[in-house]
Design a protein around this motif. Sequence first.
Motif, PDB file in Angstrom:
ATOM      1  N   ALA A   1     169.244  90.224  42.626  1.00 51.22           N
ATOM      2  CA  ALA A   1     170.195  90.837  43.100  1.00 51.22           C
ATOM      3  C   ALA A   1     169.506  91.716  44.428  1.00 51.22           C
ATOM      4  O   ALA A   1     168.393  92.012  44.007  1.00 51.22           O
ATOM      5  N   CYS A   2     170.110  91.549  45.568  1.00 45.17           N
ATOM      6  CA  CYS A   2     169.344  92.508  46.798  1.00 45.17           C
ATOM      7  C   CYS A   2     169.965  93.882  46.473  1.00 45.17           C
ATOM      8  O   CYS A   2     171.090  93.954  46.180  1.00 45.17           O
ATOM      9  N   ASP A   3     168.926  94.726  46.531  1.00 43.75           N
ATOM     10  CA  ASP A   3     169.326  96.227  46.414  1.00 43.75           C
ATOM     11  C   ASP A   3     170.396  96.856  47.444  1.00 43.75           C
ATOM     12  O   ASP A   3     171.021  97.611  47.227  1.00 43.75           O
ATOM     13  N   ARG A   4     170.396  96.056  48.518  1.00 39.25           N
ATOM     14  CA  ARG A   4     171.106  96.394  49.828  1.00 39.25           C
ATOM     15  C   ARG A   4     172.437  95.832  49.486  1.00 39.25           C
ATOM     16  O   ARG A   4     173.657  96.465  49.795  1.00 39.25           O
ATOM     17  N   CYS A   5     172.516  94.593  49.680  1.00 34.30           N
ATOM     18  CA  CYS A   5     173.999  93.934  49.788  1.00 34.30           C
ATOM     19  C   CYS A   5     174.469  93.365  48.363  1.00 34.30           C
ATOM     20  O   CYS A   5     175.596  92.937  48.330  1.00 34.30           O
ATOM     21  N   TRP A   6     173.561  93.513  47.353  1.00 33.25           N
ATOM     22  CA  TRP A   6     174.165  93.363  45.895  1.00 33.25           C
ATOM     23  C   TRP A   6     174.272  91.611  45.864  1.00 33.25           C
ATOM     24  O   TRP A   6     174.808  91.455  44.794  1.00 33.25           O
TER      25      TRP A   6
ATOM     26  N   ILE B   1     164.674  93.132  48.025  1.00 36.03           N
ATOM     27  CA  ILE B   1     165.673  92.926  49.349  1.00 36.03           C
ATOM     28  C   ILE B   1     165.812  91.666  49.578  1.00 36.03           C
ATOM     29  O   ILE B   1     164.666  90.929  49.751  1.00 36.03           O
ATOM     30  N   CYS B   2     166.918  91.115  50.286  1.00 34.19           N
ATOM     31  CA  CYS B   2     166.820  89.681  50.340  1.00 34.19           C
ATOM     32  C   CYS B   2     166.348  89.492  51.833  1.00 34.19           C
ATOM     33  O   CYS B   2     166.454  90.462  52.388  1.00 34.19           O
ATOM     34  N   ASP B   3     166.065  88.366  52.137  1.00 34.79           N
ATOM     35  CA  ASP B   3     165.662  87.926  53.575  1.00 34.79           C
ATOM     36  C   ASP B   3     166.337  88.586  54.812  1.00 34.79           C
ATOM     37  O   ASP B   3     165.839  89.187  55.768  1.00 34.79           O
ATOM     38  N   ARG B   4     167.827  88.307  54.413  1.00 38.18           N
ATOM     39  CA  ARG B   4     168.588  88.653  55.666  1.00 38.18           C
ATOM     40  C   ARG B   4     168.627  90.279  55.584  1.00 38.18           C
ATOM     41  O   ARG B   4     168.553  90.844  56.993  1.00 38.18           O
ATOM     42  N   CYS B   5     168.697  90.917  54.733  1.00 37.40           N
ATOM     43  CA  CYS B   5     168.587  92.413  54.751  1.00 37.40           C
ATOM     44  C   CYS B   5     167.359  92.975  55.324  1.00 37.40           C
ATOM     45  O   CYS B   5     167.248  93.911  55.965  1.00 37.40           O
ATOM     46  N   ALA B   6     166.287  92.257  54.919  1.00 35.27           N
ATOM     47  CA  ALA B   6     164.929  92.424  55.502  1.00 35.27           C
ATOM     48  C   ALA B   6     164.940  92.445  57.023  1.00 35.27           C
ATOM     49  O   ALA B   6     164.572  93.447  57.703  1.00 35.27           O
TER      50      ALA B   6
END
Length: 935
Positions: A905-910, A925-930
Motif C-alpha cells: 500500500a502507498c502511504d499517500r494514496c492507499w 510511496i507508489c511511483d505516481r505519488c513519488a
Amino acid sequence: MANEYKQTMNLPKTKFPMRAALAQREPERLKRWQQNHVYELMLKKNAGKKGKFVLHDGPPYANGPIHLGHAMNKIAKDMINRYKAMQGFETPYVPGWDCHGQPIEHKVEEKLGTEKFNQTSTAEIRELCNEFAVENIDLQRAGFKRLGVLGDWDNPYLTLYHQHDAADIEVFKAMFDKGMVYRGHKPVHWCKHCHTALAEAEIEYGDETSPSIYVRFELTSKPAGLESFDGPVDFVIWTTTPWTIPSDQAVSLKPEAIYTAIEHDGRAEIMLKDLAEKVCGIAGWDCTPVMVGGKPYEVPAETFDHLHYKQPIFDGIEGVALLADYVGTEDGTGIVHNSPGHGVDDYYVCLKEGMDICMPVDDDGRFYTGTEFGTGGPFSGMDTDEANPHIIQFLRDRGMLVAEVKITHSYPHCWRCKHPVLFRATDQWFVSMDKTGLREQALDQVRNHVKWYPAHASNRIGAMVEQRPDWCISRQRNWGVPIPSYTCADCGEKVMNDATLDAVIALFHEKGSDAWFTDAPEDYLGEACVCPKCGGHHLKADRDILDVWWDSGVSWKAVCEYRDELEYPADVYLEGSDQHRGWFQSSLLTSVGANGVAPYKAVVSQGFTLDGQGRKMSKSLGNVIDPNKICDEMGADIVRLWVASVDTSTDVACDHEILARTADAYRRFRNTLRFLLSVLEGQFEPSTDGVAFDDLMPLDKLMLARLTQVQAEVDDAYAAFEFNRAYRTLYDFVVTELSNVYLDALKDRLYCEKSDSLERRSAQTVVAELLSMLMRDLQPILAYTVDEAMEYAPAGCRDNQEYAALLDWYQAPITLEQANEYRPVLEAALELRGVVTKAIEDARAAGTFTKSQQVRVEAVVPAEAYALLTGEYAVDLAEFYIVSEVALAEGDAYAATVEAAHGEACDRCWNYRESTGVHGEHAHICDRCAQALDA
Ligand SMILES: [Zn+2]
Ligand SMILES: [Zn+2]
Ligand SMILES: [Zn+2]
C-alpha cells in the motif's frame, strides 16, 4: 490512521456551503435579482436570437393569499421560461390577475353587511371591489416572487385596467358583428342567493336530498282504448322539484315505450308498464291493470300524444301530453312533468310546440304574487324551498298526491355560495355556438391546430366544446365589465350597434368601465345616441355585466395583442385541468369567435394539489401546506424541487413527510454540486486547463459520453413539459451513477495526481462538464441553489455569467451519435462492476479485506464483453472499480474472484501498486505519488 501526506494532496476545497440555509439566504439573493434586473437581462441576452417564446399567464383570482396550487402553477411556468431562455428564446412573462367577478363582490358584501351593501351605489361598490383586488394582488405578488419566479412583476396585467375593459368590448363587437351574440329567453342556472345567472363552469355538482313526489294529473278526455272505463283517467307523474308544479305546462312520455293503466280507487292510473310494479309498491297499491277485452291495457306512448289534462294548481288551465326522447325509463313513472321556465329539456320540448313559457319565480327565488297562472297562486311570495311542503300539502288535500318519498341525488350547486341552484328562464345575452359555426371552428382548432399536454386533454376539451350549450354571457352583478347594451326609454327597444359599440370602446379606453355607471349615454354616445326603432334620443344603459370568464378569456387581446413585448397567438398556456371548461375554453371561444384562430399554439394542463392521502387540502382537515410557510422554513427551492418531482399532468400529493423526502433529494443534488465545485474552484479553468476530448483518459471519455446521453434525455423531457421526467433522470444520474460510481473512482486522480498532470486535468475537464451541465439542467428547478453555485464555479462553466438565469443551454463537446458508440462498453463495464462489487462485499463480510484497494480481481466475461473491455474504448477497470488490479479473461458468463493485491500500500494514496523502487525518504510511496511529490 492519519495521512502524513495530506498536505501534498489536492483535497477538495470550496466555499460553497454544505448547509444550504435556504430560508435565510434566498431572500438576499432575490433582492439582488431585483436590484440588478436579472429578468430584464435574461430577455436582453436573447433579443434577436431565436425569436420570442410567449407563455401567457392565466390570471389567478385576486381574492386571498397564494396556496400550493398557485405555487405549482407559477413554478411550472417559471421552469418553462427558464428552460426556453437558456435555449435562446426571448421569454417575456407578464403575470396577470383576474380582478372582476362575484367572489370579490361577495367579500365586499360580507364586509359591508347585506343591508348596507344593498343601499350602496354601484360606483361605490366598484371602488371597494377595486381596492380589495389591488390589496390581494400585492399579497400574491410577494408570494410568487419569493418562489423565485422571474417576470415583469412591476407591470403585470390586471383585468380591471382600462385597456382590458376596452378589449372586452372590442372582442364583443367582433363577435356581435359576425352575428354570434344574441339575446334570448332561456332557462339558465340561477343562484337566488347570489342573484345571478351562472355559467356551466360556475356549477358544482353535489348530493342533495329532495322531496320526490308522485302526483296524478287528471286527463280531460279518455285515451284510445279506455273510452268505456267508468272512472277518471290520470297521468301519474314524478318530480323532485314540487315547486315547479305551479308552472307545469305539459307532461312528456317516452316515444314508443309501452304504458299501462293501473286500476285504483275506481281510477285508471297511466304509467310506464315496466315501472308499474315499482310505482305501485311506493304508492301502496295493488298492481292490478285495467282490463280491456280480457287483456291488460297496454298501449304505446303515442296513444296519449297531445291529450290534455287539468293543471293541478290552477283551475281552468290545461296541460298537454308530449313525446320526448329524454324521458327516463329507470326512475319515476315514465311520465315527466314539464315546467319549461325551469328546465332546459322542458324548455326545448315546449318551445317546439310554440308554447309561451311560464316563469313565475323572481330573482330572489320567490313566487310572483297573483291568482293567475304565471304567478305563485296559492304560494305567492313564498321562496321556492319554503313552498315545497305547502305545495305537497295542497296536492294531498286535493287528493292528487300519490306518494311522497325523499331521495338523494346529484344536484347543481353555486360554485361560490354552495347553495343549490334553480333553473330559471330569463332574458340573457348568449354567444351562439352554432349559428355562425363557432363550435365547428373551435373544434377544428382544438383537434387540428393546438398541441395538448398531456395529449388526451384534447379529447376532454373537445367533448366539452362539442356538448356545451350556447354561452350565457350576462350576469346580474356590479363588479365587472358591462354588456354594452341600452334600452330606449321611449319605446323599450334594445339598442346596440357598431356606432354605440365604438363609442363605448373609446369611453373604456379613456375612463375604464366605471364610466358606464357614472356617465350619461348622451354625453359619450354623441350621434349614436338614437333609437333606431322610434328615433328617440333617450337611451338608458343596461345593467348586466359580462361573465367574468369573458374578462379573463379576452386576455389574448388585452395582453398578448396589446403589449408590444408579447405575441398572439401565444406559444403556450399552462393551467389546472379545471380550466378546460374555464379559461382555456373562454379564451378559445372568444379568440376563434373574433379571429377564427385559437389564442394558443399549445396548452399544458395540470392536476390538483392534494394531501399525502389524496384528500383535498382544507383548514378543517388541518392538512394545508402553505407555500409561504414552506419558503420561510425550508426554502423556495424545496417547493420548486417538489413541483419538479411530481407528475403534474395528474393530481399530485404533498404533505410534510413528502417535503422531508424532497429535502433529502435536495441534499443529494447540493452535495454533488458541492463536490464538483470543490475540485474546480480556484484550481481549474476550462479555457486554459481543459483537455480536448480526444486526449481525455478513456474512463473520462466514457463518462462524457454518458453525460451527453443524459443531457439529451433531460432536454427531451423539458421540451415536452415533463418536469418530473427531467427530475427523475437527473436524480438517478446524480445519485446512482455520479455519486456511487464515477465520482468515487475519480477521487484518486483528483486528489493524488500532480495538480497539472494530464490525468488530473482530464478528470477535472469532465467534472467541469458535469458542473456545466448540472447547473443548466437544474437551474429551472433549483433556481436559487444554482445561482449560489455560480459564485464558486469556474467562469467557463457559467458562460462568464453571474446569474443562473442568464446561462445558455448546455452543449456537450460530442454529439449524441458519438456518445452512443460508448454505450456498449459502458454497459459491459457496469455489468462486470456489479459482479466485482458483490465479490468484494462477500470478502469484506468474511473479514478477508477491509478496503477495495486491497483487492486484486480475476474477472471472467463473455467474448463480446471481453472484446469491448479490451477494445478501442477500453477503460482502466482497476480505477473504475477502485481495486489494485483487474485481470480479465474470456469465459461463458460474468464472474469475479478476489485475492490480495500484489505489492504494498502507498502511504499517500492507499493504493496497492507495484513500485519500481525506493523514493528517497518516502519509503512506502507508489511511483505516481513519488512524481507528484517531486513536483
Ligand atoms: Zn350562489
Ligand atoms: Zn325607441
Ligand atoms: Zn500513491
